[in-house]
Motif scaffolding. Structure first.
Motif, mmCIF file in Angstrom:
data_model
loop_
_atom_site.group_PDB
_atom_site.id
_atom_site.type_symbol
_atom_site.label_atom_id
_atom_site.label_comp_id
_atom_site.label_asym_id
_atom_site.label_seq_id
_atom_site.Cartn_x
_atom_site.Cartn_y
_atom_site.Cartn_z
ATOM 1 N N LEU A 20 80.658 100.301 -4.656
ATOM 2 C CA LEU A 20 79.633 100.057 -5.988
ATOM 3 C C LEU A 20 78.495 101.118 -5.867
ATOM 4 C CD1 LEU A 20 78.963 96.066 -5.073
ATOM 5 C CD2 LEU A 20 80.222 97.235 -6.942
ATOM 6 N N THR A 21 79.123 102.089 -5.536
ATOM 7 C CA THR A 21 78.101 103.324 -5.551
ATOM 8 C C THR A 21 76.812 103.349 -4.711
ATOM 9 O OG1 THR A 21 76.894 102.935 -7.109
ATOM 10 C CG2 THR A 21 79.040 103.948 -7.636
ATOM 11 N N TYR A 42 71.639 103.932 -0.563
ATOM 12 C CA TYR A 42 72.489 104.011 0.431
ATOM 13 C C TYR A 42 73.834 103.385 0.014
ATOM 14 C CZ TYR A 42 68.085 103.072 2.810
ATOM 15 O OH TYR A 42 66.751 103.044 2.974
ATOM 16 N N ALA A 43 74.773 103.950 0.703
ATOM 17 C CA ALA A 43 76.277 103.667 0.245
ATOM 18 C C ALA A 43 76.273 101.861 0.056
ATOM 19 C CB ALA A 43 77.338 104.051 1.066
ATOM 20 N N LEU A 44 76.974 101.430 -0.890
ATOM 21 C CA LEU A 44 77.298 99.928 -1.038
ATOM 22 C C LEU A 44 78.542 99.780 -1.209
ATOM 23 C CD1 LEU A 44 76.065 97.063 -0.957
ATOM 24 C CD2 LEU A 44 75.613 97.379 -3.185
ATOM 25 N N ARG A 45 79.392 99.764 0.014
ATOM 26 C CA ARG A 45 81.081 99.524 -0.329
ATOM 27 C C ARG A 45 81.264 98.394 0.650
ATOM 28 N NH1 ARG A 45 81.025 105.741 1.523
ATOM 29 N NH2 ARG A 45 80.196 104.640 3.540
ATOM 30 N N LEU A 46 82.308 97.581 -0.082
ATOM 31 C CA LEU A 46 82.978 96.562 0.560
ATOM 32 C C LEU A 46 84.265 96.689 1.117
ATOM 33 C CD1 LEU A 46 81.774 93.393 0.536
ATOM 34 C CD2 LEU A 46 83.427 93.275 -1.476
ATOM 35 N N GLY A 47 84.360 96.334 2.404
ATOM 36 C CA GLY A 47 85.664 96.400 2.973
ATOM 37 C C GLY A 47 86.394 95.082 3.585
ATOM 38 N N PHE A 48 87.478 95.099 3.801
ATOM 39 C CA PHE A 48 88.381 94.029 4.428
ATOM 40 C C PHE A 48 89.108 94.408 5.669
ATOM 41 C CE2 PHE A 48 92.489 92.083 4.697
ATOM 42 C CZ PHE A 48 92.199 90.876 4.651
ATOM 43 N N HIS A 59 77.509 99.995 5.510
ATOM 44 C CA HIS A 59 76.215 100.504 5.782
ATOM 45 C C HIS A 59 75.190 99.616 6.412
ATOM 46 C CE1 HIS A 59 73.254 103.762 5.457
ATOM 47 N NE2 HIS A 59 72.236 102.846 5.278
ATOM 48 N N THR A 60 74.467 99.790 7.171
ATOM 49 C CA THR A 60 73.446 98.699 7.785
ATOM 50 C C THR A 60 72.238 99.423 7.740
ATOM 51 O OG1 THR A 60 75.155 97.948 9.511
ATOM 52 C CG2 THR A 60 72.693 97.441 9.790
ATOM 53 N N GLY A 323 70.606 90.535 -9.383
ATOM 54 C CA GLY A 323 70.452 91.363 -10.545
ATOM 55 C C GLY A 323 70.338 92.898 -10.305
ATOM 56 N N ALA A 324 69.656 93.192 -9.202
ATOM 57 C CA ALA A 324 69.577 94.715 -8.735
ATOM 58 C C ALA A 324 70.971 95.177 -8.685
ATOM 59 C CB ALA A 324 68.702 94.848 -7.471
ATOM 60 N N THR A 325 71.978 94.621 -7.929
ATOM 61 C CA THR A 325 73.387 94.949 -7.645
ATOM 62 C C THR A 325 74.063 95.295 -9.173
ATOM 63 O OG1 THR A 325 73.714 94.115 -5.406
ATOM 64 C CG2 THR A 325 75.423 94.154 -7.070
ATOM 65 N N LEU A 326 73.875 93.907 -9.913
ATOM 66 C CA LEU A 326 74.549 94.162 -11.119
ATOM 67 C C LEU A 326 74.118 95.207 -11.919
ATOM 68 C CD1 LEU A 326 75.942 91.380 -13.220
ATOM 69 C CD2 LEU A 326 74.294 92.674 -14.174
#
Ligand SMILES: [Zn+2]
Length: 416
Positions: A20-21, A42-48, A59-60, A323-326
């Motif tokens: 999500l950049t 900060y990086a916003l990345r989703l992993g599995f 990222h924490t 909303g900030a994420t979207l």
């Protein structure tokens, strides 16, 4: 592969599914005059995790930086107190709460949930890290410790109040940086037959609703019953009942006891089967979610550009964290959404971080042509509001971005 040991099982097999950049911390609202991009991103990345299926971000942001002062207050909407009243009645009826029993709520916010236990006469304790909302609870007469819950905190509670018959955690379980210490603390705090009731945004609901806006830095983990069970089982706990409740666009409620202490109900087996059938334990499901997010972005941005081209104003209805994420993920700034209206006084006068959309007080006289509903999970409550009905009767519209882009007006619902 993300450079991350899985937050649940420790395996280094967490594969990137959605990027999500870089984004700022969604709940760290900024001053309107602050120059663009001066707040940290900060990086916003989703992993599995290919081993235990836990979906997580890599990222924490340290919890002290995120939760010491918190603008989210449970009591602001009407839906949440009613939801908590219903849940506490069910818990009291199922486990027979009496005056000697202790109920501990982790992440107790302004005490909205614990307040609902007053009729049952039991002892209550809230644990809340954010000083500002902990004080709201204390001022309302709800006993609240201002600190992070973990093993140390559990030991101090045991020493002062003894074990807890019920431990609850709503809307906090995905936040936990000290995940394993928190679960160990819960295990130690419970009486022998005690029950832990956890409510967390359900990853299955996120997948089905394309609700990627639940992904933000505060939410480190995203649970299915399978991944939640995998975590609890590492600490001698077991889910014996699992249901879905409609709050927040889909929430899992799990009732948890010491392993072998209670019969595992049909609800658990049914949800396990459903999750298998829907592929919630497979990476392809999350890769498909990533494609759906891109399609949603195209539709929503094209719609907002069309409003702008026709000279029709769009404001955001509410400024929730999601909303900030979207807005940041889709690059929607004040050129498309001029401002956001809010009821929460802690947010008014500030701006949504990153995209810098100013947040103003909701007033009766100033209205746009259309509202973008960022808190789309409360849309039913919004549409019942007489002021909003009058707004639509006067030609106003609500743009609902999720699960599908829709425009709601006096004439009904239009799919985009
Ligand atoms: Zn794992």
């Amino acid at each position: 592969m993300l450079d991350l040991a899985c937050r649940c099982c420790g395996a280094r097999r967490v594969e990137l599914v959605i990027d999500l950049t870089d984004q700022p911390h969604c709940n760290r609202l900024v001053r309107q005059e602050l120059p663009a991009r001066t707040e940290p991103h900060y990086a916003l990345r989703l992993g599995f995790c290919r081993d235990c299926t836990m979906v997580q971000i890599d990222h924490t942001i340290p919890k002290e930086s995120m939760f010491s002062d918190y603008p989210y207050v449970s009591g602001t909407t009407k839906t949440l107190p009613a939801h908590f009243a219903d849940t506490s009645r069910r818990i009291a009826a199922a486990y027979g709460l009496g005056p000697q029993d202790l109920v501990v709520d982790i992440g107790s916010n302004d005490g909205t949930w614990l307040k609902q236990y007053t009729p049952f006469g039991c002892r209550v304790l809230g644990v809340e890290a954010a000083a500002n909302v902990a004080k709201l609870a204390q001022d309302a007469g709800i006993r609240t410790w201002q600190r992070f819950f973990n093993e140390d905190c559990a030991r101090d509670i045991l020493a002062e109040f003894g074990p807890a018959k019920i431990v609850t955690a709503a809307g906090v379980f995905f936040h936990l940086e000290e995940l394993h210490s928190v679960v160990r603390g819960i295990e130690q705090l419970l009486t022998e037959d005690g029950v832990f009731v956890v409510q967390a945004i359900y990853l299955g609901g996120m997948v089905e609703n394309t609700a990627f806006d639940q992904v933000y830095h505060e939410h480190l983990c995203y649970y299915t019953l399978r991944s939640l069970s995998a975590l609890l089982e590492r600490h001698g706990l077991e889910v014996f009942e699992a249901t879905l409740v409609p709050i927040h666009g889909g929430t899992i409620e799990a009732h948890v006891a010491r392993r072998g202490r209670r019969n595992v109900g049909d609800s658990v087996r049914a949800m396990q089967a459903e999750e298998t059938r829907k592929g919630f334990g497979e990476i392809a499901t999350y890769q498909r979610l990533a494609r759906n997010v891109l399609a949603l972005r195209e539709k929503l941005v094209a719609l907002l550009e069309d409003y702008r081209a026709r000279g029709r104003s769009v404001w955001a209805y509410g400024a929730p964290a999601k909303g900030a994420t979207l807005l940041n993920s889709f690059g929607i700034g004040p050129d498309l959404v001029e401002k956001a209206v809010e009821r929460n006084p802690m947010k008014i006068g500030l701006a949504i971080p990153g995209v810098r959309i100013p947040i103003v007080e909701e007033t009766a006289d100033a209205k746009p042509d259309a509202y973008l509903v960022l808190a789309w999970n409360f849309i039913d409550e919004f549409l019942k509001n007489p002021a909003n009905i009058a707004f639509m009767q006067g030609g106003g519209e609500f743009i609902v971005p999720i699960p599908n882009v829709q425009v709601v007006g006096a004439g009904g619902v239009r799919q985009v």
